[in-house]
Scaffold this motif. Sequence first.
Motif, PDB file in Angstrom:
ATOM      1  N   ALA A 239      29.312   5.712 -30.905  1.00 28.20           N
ATOM      2  CA  ALA A 239      30.377   6.427 -30.194  1.00 28.20           C
ATOM      3  C   ALA A 239      31.426   7.003 -31.127  1.00 28.20           C
ATOM      4  O   ALA A 239      32.098   7.981 -30.780  1.00 28.20           O
ATOM      5  N   THR A 240      31.594   6.412 -32.314  1.00 24.92           N
ATOM      6  CA  THR A 240      32.630   6.879 -33.241  1.00 24.92           C
ATOM      7  C   THR A 240      32.095   6.993 -34.660  1.00 24.92           C
ATOM      8  O   THR A 240      31.099   6.346 -35.013  1.00 24.92           O
ATOM      9  N   ALA A 241      32.789   7.789 -35.458  1.00 28.13           N
ATOM     10  CA  ALA A 241      32.419   7.933 -36.866  1.00 28.13           C
ATOM     11  C   ALA A 241      32.559   6.608 -37.596  1.00 28.13           C
ATOM     12  O   ALA A 241      31.743   6.264 -38.463  1.00 28.13           O
ATOM     13  N   GLU A 242      33.596   5.838 -37.236  1.00 32.53           N
ATOM     14  CA  GLU A 242      33.849   4.557 -37.911  1.00 32.53           C
ATOM     15  C   GLU A 242      32.690   3.580 -37.678  1.00 32.53           C
ATOM     16  O   GLU A 242      32.231   2.909 -38.602  1.00 32.53           O
ATOM     17  N   GLU A 243      32.211   3.535 -36.412  1.00 33.62           N
ATOM     18  CA  GLU A 243      31.082   2.645 -36.102  1.00 33.62           C
ATOM     19  C   GLU A 243      29.835   3.054 -36.878  1.00 33.62           C
ATOM     20  O   GLU A 243      29.101   2.206 -37.400  1.00 33.62           O
TER      21      GLU A 243
ATOM     22  N   HIS B  55      21.970   6.439 -44.693  1.00 33.07           N
ATOM     23  CA  HIS B  55      22.639   7.733 -44.551  1.00 33.07           C
ATOM     24  C   HIS B  55      23.580   7.776 -43.355  1.00 33.07           C
ATOM     25  O   HIS B  55      23.212   7.371 -42.241  1.00 33.07           O
ATOM     26  N   PHE B  56      24.779   8.295 -43.580  1.00 28.34           N
ATOM     27  CA  PHE B  56      25.717   8.626 -42.502  1.00 28.34           C
ATOM     28  C   PHE B  56      25.468  10.084 -42.150  1.00 28.34           C
ATOM     29  O   PHE B  56      25.700  10.973 -42.966  1.00 28.34           O
ATOM     30  N   LEU B  57      24.954  10.330 -40.946  1.00 22.91           N
ATOM     31  CA  LEU B  57      24.534  11.669 -40.555  1.00 22.91           C
ATOM     32  C   LEU B  57      25.643  12.473 -39.876  1.00 22.91           C
ATOM     33  O   LEU B  57      25.420  13.634 -39.524  1.00 22.91           O
ATOM     34  N   GLY B  58      26.819  11.848 -39.694  1.00 24.62           N
ATOM     35  CA  GLY B  58      27.869  12.528 -38.957  1.00 24.62           C
ATOM     36  C   GLY B  58      27.375  12.879 -37.557  1.00 24.62           C
ATOM     37  O   GLY B  58      26.681  12.118 -36.904  1.00 24.62           O
ATOM     38  N   GLN B  59      27.705  14.092 -37.107  1.00 20.54           N
ATOM     39  CA  GLN B  59      27.226  14.580 -35.802  1.00 20.54           C
ATOM     40  C   GLN B  59      26.200  15.696 -35.974  1.00 20.54           C
ATOM     41  O   GLN B  59      25.878  16.411 -35.025  1.00 20.54           O
ATOM     42  N   ASN B  60      25.654  15.810 -37.179  1.00 21.96           N
ATOM     43  CA  ASN B  60      24.769  16.935 -37.501  1.00 21.96           C
ATOM     44  C   ASN B  60      23.549  17.019 -36.586  1.00 21.96           C
ATOM     45  O   ASN B  60      23.240  18.077 -36.036  1.00 21.96           O
ATOM     46  N   PHE B  61      22.832  15.897 -36.441  1.00 20.94           N
ATOM     47  CA  PHE B  61      21.625  15.919 -35.615  1.00 20.94           C
ATOM     48  C   PHE B  61      21.963  15.891 -34.123  1.00 20.94           C
ATOM     49  O   PHE B  61      21.229  16.455 -33.306  1.00 20.94           O
ATOM     50  N   ALA B  62      23.071  15.258 -33.770  1.00 21.24           N
ATOM     51  CA  ALA B  62      23.507  15.268 -32.373  1.00 21.24           C
ATOM     52  C   ALA B  62      23.818  16.699 -31.934  1.00 21.24           C
ATOM     53  O   ALA B  62      23.453  17.117 -30.816  1.00 21.24           O
ATOM     54  N   LYS B  63      24.455  17.474 -32.782  1.00 22.82           N
ATOM     55  CA  LYS B  63      24.764  18.873 -32.447  1.00 22.82           C
ATOM     56  C   LYS B  63      23.492  19.720 -32.438  1.00 22.82           C
ATOM     57  O   LYS B  63      23.328  20.602 -31.582  1.00 22.82           O
TER      58      LYS B  63
END
Length: 490
Positions: A178-182, A242-250
């Motif tokens: 749900a969050t970048a921190e998580e 890897h921290f994917l950010g929201q790249n694949f979600a977008k």
Amino acid sequence: MAKAIPSRSENYSEWYNELIKKADLAENSAVRGCMVIKPYGFSIWEKMQRALDDMFKETGHSNAYFPLFIPKSYLSKEASHVEGFAKECAVVTHYRLKNAEDGSGVVVDPEARLEEELIVRPTSETVIWSTYKNWIQSYRDLPLLINQWCNVVRWEMRTRIFLRTAEFLWQEGHTAHATAEEAMDETKQMLEVYARFAEEWMAMPVIRGAKTPNERFAGADETLCIEAMMQDGKALQAGTSHFLGQNFAKAFDVRFLTKDNQLDYVWGTSWGVSTRLMGALIMAHSDDDGLVLPPKLAPIQVVIVPIFRNDEQLAQLTDKIKPLMQDLRKAGISVKYDNSDANKPGWKFAEYELRGVPVRLAMGLRDLENNTVEIARRDLKTKETVSFDGLVDHIKNLLDDIQKSIYARALEFRSQNTFKVDTYREFKEQIEKGGFLLAHWDGTSETEEAIKEETKATIRCIPLQGEEEEGTCIYSGKPSKKRVVFARAY
């Protein structure tokens, strides 16, 4: 005697290849660039799998399975991802064969062309995130913590068994938050899982670090890694998170309803280790006589070799040894009793040394009379004669000591082959000798590429541990806040 292998000092690459062959771990396949993992090698991989799988489940992850084939259009949705893997993809274009009209064999049926080509899985982010779109609607569906064990294909032109093959086995974790921190906490947690496995199971010390932007996974905002040193002084990347950010979600429109009743894109991670760990295990510990396996990953932890001249003597020894084997197995120790008469004891000793069995017991009639047994440990190549009484506890303690000893030796080797360098001249001289070089870097891609081009050394990682240290870049002379780890690598 058992099969000899070349020495590491003469030809490290040949030593590695021959050791894999002679220890019966794997062999090249009839399919170019692929390998056959033989039973002894696969039993080591199975132990790795079990240990890692337990660690994944302890951290709340569940296993699933996703398709081998990925529609080509999926890879086009995340630009940096497709760019990173485009040159390694195997592509399925047709779905049927037919007999050639001239009787020469089977040919591809031109009428059976697929409407859309399918990519043989190089990694699963795209097919998994397209599925997550159906699984995630609300914050109540998060976090989603999934792992899969599978094979992947990356079309390598130059291959080496375990280290780089066209097809290999691995696990890949894919999580949504749900969050970048998580998501970042997950990325760090899984890196630590890999580091613990490498150090506590493989007895292989690793450096935890972050990749530079040049070296990041295609499609990630941040890549964390563990780097290990092999006995030739080269680095081997042993695991990445890897921290994917929201790249694949977008890219796949994976959104969720937040607690505030707002639609937002989820945050993602992916992480994986592969059969490359088998290569790391071999190169980190083994010697000119064969494998040196940490007891936690050894398929056979104890081998017992009776020394006899006839069936009557063997029967006497077996009566003594059978209860010991039962007690060892009850204690969770894997044991093999080699009572075959096909080879002499000396041949057996060399063969089990080649296969890296941590502890060898030898027992003859004199030992039987004296209630003793000879114990040899593989790592130090030492022998001792001990009483049969209390033998199980002695062996348990010995296996623990061997595990720690192998790790300590690898750690000492890394320490002796890690160097701080402050000038580019010093850097170029030392990199020819091998090892990890701790040097200041100005943080620019241009400097990183120039050093790589001139020396074949790459920045393996920016250490997560270690103090900030003001300095100047060895190449450009510009300011630097921290040393990074350079090395030549596999």
